[in-house]
Design a protein around this motif. Sequence first.
Motif, mmCIF file in Angstrom:
data_model
loop_
_atom_site.group_PDB
_atom_site.id
_atom_site.type_symbol
_atom_site.label_atom_id
_atom_site.label_comp_id
_atom_site.label_asym_id
_atom_site.label_seq_id
_atom_site.Cartn_x
_atom_site.Cartn_y
_atom_site.Cartn_z
ATOM 1 N N ASP A 47 0.535 -0.837 0.186
ATOM 2 C CA ASP A 47 0.190 0.187 -0.227
ATOM 3 C C ASP A 47 0.625 1.073 0.710
ATOM 4 O O ASP A 47 0.818 2.140 -0.526
ATOM 5 C CB ASP A 47 -0.715 0.100 1.410
ATOM 6 N N SER A 62 2.419 2.156 -3.392
ATOM 7 C CA SER A 62 0.654 2.390 -4.386
ATOM 8 C C SER A 62 1.370 3.941 -4.622
ATOM 9 O O SER A 62 0.754 4.892 -4.881
ATOM 10 C CB SER A 62 -0.295 2.078 -3.534
ATOM 11 N N ILE A 68 -7.897 10.154 -8.466
ATOM 12 C CA ILE A 68 -9.167 9.224 -8.342
ATOM 13 C C ILE A 68 -8.567 8.000 -6.979
ATOM 14 O O ILE A 68 -8.814 8.151 -5.983
ATOM 15 C CB ILE A 68 -9.747 8.510 -9.273
ATOM 16 N N TYR A 69 -7.310 7.324 -7.265
ATOM 17 C CA TYR A 69 -6.759 7.061 -5.838
ATOM 18 C C TYR A 69 -6.480 7.574 -5.398
ATOM 19 O O TYR A 69 -6.286 7.257 -4.202
ATOM 20 C CB TYR A 69 -5.700 5.805 -6.964
ATOM 21 N N MET A 75 -10.358 4.835 -2.522
ATOM 22 C CA MET A 75 -11.297 5.180 -3.449
ATOM 23 C C MET A 75 -12.156 5.274 -2.960
ATOM 24 O O MET A 75 -12.552 4.588 -2.213
ATOM 25 C CB MET A 75 -11.077 4.420 -5.160
ATOM 26 N N GLU A 115 -17.088 6.429 -6.563
ATOM 27 C CA GLU A 115 -16.538 5.727 -8.213
ATOM 28 C C GLU A 115 -16.071 4.484 -8.283
ATOM 29 O O GLU A 115 -16.051 4.678 -9.451
ATOM 30 C CB GLU A 115 -14.994 7.007 -7.667
ATOM 31 N N LYS A 172 -19.398 3.646 -9.902
ATOM 32 C CA LYS A 172 -19.173 4.266 -11.360
ATOM 33 C C LYS A 172 -18.557 2.820 -12.438
ATOM 34 O O LYS A 172 -18.922 2.790 -13.652
ATOM 35 C CB LYS A 172 -18.749 5.768 -11.800
ATOM 36 N N LEU A 173 -17.249 2.930 -12.053
ATOM 37 C CA LEU A 173 -16.766 1.754 -12.367
ATOM 38 C C LEU A 173 -16.947 0.923 -12.613
ATOM 39 O O LEU A 173 -16.873 0.070 -13.801
ATOM 40 C CB LEU A 173 -15.156 1.976 -11.764
ATOM 41 N N ARG A 206 -3.086 0.623 -13.967
ATOM 42 C CA ARG A 206 -4.037 1.329 -12.254
ATOM 43 C C ARG A 206 -3.067 0.833 -11.362
ATOM 44 O O ARG A 206 -2.997 2.130 -10.912
ATOM 45 C CB ARG A 206 -5.193 0.918 -13.039
ATOM 46 N N ALA A 248 -2.885 2.508 -7.785
ATOM 47 C CA ALA A 248 -4.267 2.264 -6.826
ATOM 48 C C ALA A 248 -3.712 0.962 -6.530
ATOM 49 O O ALA A 248 -2.501 0.294 -6.339
ATOM 50 C CB ALA A 248 -4.689 1.046 -8.400
ATOM 51 N N ARG A 249 -3.812 0.950 -5.086
ATOM 52 C CA ARG A 249 -4.026 -0.282 -3.961
ATOM 53 C C ARG A 249 -4.466 -1.173 -3.897
ATOM 54 O O ARG A 249 -5.511 -1.757 -5.106
ATOM 55 C CB ARG A 249 -3.996 0.338 -2.659
ATOM 56 N N LYS A 250 -3.504 -2.775 -4.008
ATOM 57 C CA LYS A 250 -4.487 -4.075 -4.175
ATOM 58 C C LYS A 250 -6.409 -3.476 -3.707
ATOM 59 O O LYS A 250 -6.695 -4.606 -4.775
ATOM 60 C CB LYS A 250 -3.670 -5.028 -3.360
ATOM 61 N N ASP A 276 -8.051 -1.308 -3.996
ATOM 62 C CA ASP A 276 -9.134 -0.835 -5.174
ATOM 63 C C ASP A 276 -9.524 -1.427 -5.789
ATOM 64 O O ASP A 276 -10.204 -1.851 -6.961
ATOM 65 C CB ASP A 276 -8.184 0.556 -5.869
ATOM 66 N N ILE A 277 -7.710 -2.943 -6.742
ATOM 67 C CA ILE A 277 -8.194 -2.536 -7.267
ATOM 68 C C ILE A 277 -9.115 -4.474 -7.157
ATOM 69 O O ILE A 277 -10.217 -5.154 -7.639
ATOM 70 C CB ILE A 277 -7.179 -3.996 -7.902
ATOM 71 N N GLN A 319 -12.490 -2.786 -7.181
ATOM 72 C CA GLN A 319 -12.694 -2.624 -9.148
ATOM 73 C C GLN A 319 -13.794 -4.007 -9.667
ATOM 74 O O GLN A 319 -14.893 -4.237 -9.341
ATOM 75 C CB GLN A 319 -12.385 -2.418 -9.276
#
Lengths: 228, 412
Positions: free
Chosen positions: A75, A78, A109-110, B1, B5, B8-9, B323, B328-330, B332-333, B336
Amino acid sequence: MIKLVDVIKNYAIGENEIPALRNINLHIAKGEYVSIMGPSGSGKSTLMNILGCLDTPSSGHYFFKGTDVSILNDDQLSAMRNSEIGFVFQNFNLLPRLNSLQNVELPLIYAGMPAAERKKRALEALERVGLSGRLDHKPGELSGGQRQRVAIARALVTHPGILLADEPTGALDSKTGVEIMALFQELHDEGNTIILITHEAEIADYAHRNIFIKDGMIHSDKCRVVSD
Amino acid sequence: MQLDENIKLALSGVSDHKFRSFLTMLGIIFGVASVITMLSIGEGAKREAIAKYQDLGVNNIIVREKNLSDNELEEVRARFSQGLSLQDAEVIREILPGVNQVASQAEIATEVKYADKSVKSTVVGVSAGYLEMMNYTLKSGEFIQESQYNSRMKVCVLGAGVATLLFAQTDPIGQMVKIDDQWMEVVGVLASKTLFTETVGELAARDLNTDVYLPLSTFLNRFTREKELSNEIQQITVQVENSATIVQASQLVNEILKRRHFNNEDYNIVVPYELLKQEEKERQIYNFLLGAIAAISLLVGGIGIMNIMLATVMERTREIGIRRSIGARKADIMSQFVAEAVAISITGGLIGVVLGVSLSLIVSFFTDVSTCIRLYSIVIAFAFSVIVGICFGYLPAKNAANLKPVDSIRYE
Ligand SMILES: Nc1ncnc2c1ncn2[C@@H]1O[C@H](COP(=O)(O)OP(=O)(O)OP(=O)(O)O)[C@@H](O)[C@H]1O
Ligand SMILES: [Mg+2]
């Protein structure tokens, strides 16, 4: 700003370990403009990925602004990639379904930035690279040079202060390449630190310091005084 | 995130590949639709059954004279059985603990006439409490009163069918009808009953709307029936206070009658409550099967989602790498792809709900299978589809999150 101490990177292919980087020691100060050259397979991209926190060294230490990056967790890495580093790739690496504006907004966004501020920052960045007129275009609707500008805008949008570019002109014709290099020149003049991988000597000439890598080792490291 | 969002994604992930997403949803759609349809059919059957047994009275034990052939009748008479009688009813009332009421009824099939019209009817002589015990409702007038019973008055209450056939326009109350050769005054008309077209236990199906009710005393006095003794009746209905002990009570009734009939089993005992319970048990098996089918279809739907999501993750390795490379962090993925799986399953669930509700309505409209859509079945089916999305989206999402940024961005 950047300091590598005894950095080694090995790739395991089956039983064998392939050394990609052997004992790299490197110091890059804030505001420098560094080019990295070397034959294919010499380890340039490997080095760049480590600098960009996309990869971690097999051994050795990487200090970024004084923090030892090699001990950060996923993290934290990231977060580094998000806010501290702007990465520009040879093949642009834009998301094909998003338009220019959305691509540039993505890092924000991130970062968790509110939508309104995000848009403002993204518009600024796109304006900075001269693409205000192409906000709604998807990557497929842009020329190679324009795509690379979008990618640079995306790298700049979090105000990272350092740009890492792995052969940014590699996929462009020479005229467009020169335009992109002019943009990097401007960004450097504005105070950004730039590290750039290239195969072409003319491109490397834009930098003030040229590092030559061979077989995973730094072969030469020369500072030049730029005439103009 | 932020969550919005993410949503939306996820939605753009679904709408980017509409046809594929739709195919992925099919399993969920049919799973949810079949759950809702089958539950509504089950619920419809349950309601019908409950209505049927409630009409017969869940606290009632019904003792009914057996239909015997002449030979059999001779045989039981030779063994001293008097058939079901008023005395039987009296004894049950006295001996049986927890008894609320006992009603007796005698029946004869005959014609009922008014003016120039006549209708075939079952004339039933009943005791006073009959109306409440049987859950009958009056449309007009009143039912036979205790006093009318005691003084053997010539009054009658018409079933709804008889009333409409004999009295088209006129108010039947106060009119005289001729039953057999007896004139009776109409004092009440029953509301129409939707009963009971199916045989329940040993009770033969018949249309209660063609019944005409008289005081039992009047009936036994005035109507002579072939092969019947004067005290003989066709049915004793015993109402107990508590349906929990109704099975024991019915066994006791059987003991009493067996003794009084000298071991002649010339009667049947029907306990609607017991039948209701039995049917409920059978339905439980049906419900269990239903649940299993539903679970399997949702499972298959879930596997379908997982399959596509795994392929999607492979196909989008590059996107994931990009991403990740920009921060993007883990997590976040992960969110998603889970959100995408959930978006698919929720959309599928919604379509399934619509389809299931329509199917239920179509079934009840075009066939005589009755259905009843309960809100809880929609909620359950829908909730399950969301859970399926989360569970089966988890593994692909985890795969996606665990891709190394440097590998995925180089992925060709
Ligand atoms: N993921 C990997 N797995 C195994 N070996 C790898 C991997 N990535 C790179 N290598 C090896 O590491 C060495 C250095 O590769 P790298 O991509 O850094 O070279 P490069 O200098 O960028 O070359 P080019 O100029 O062609 O881009 C090569 O020998 C390559 O085969
Ligand atoms: Mg390379």
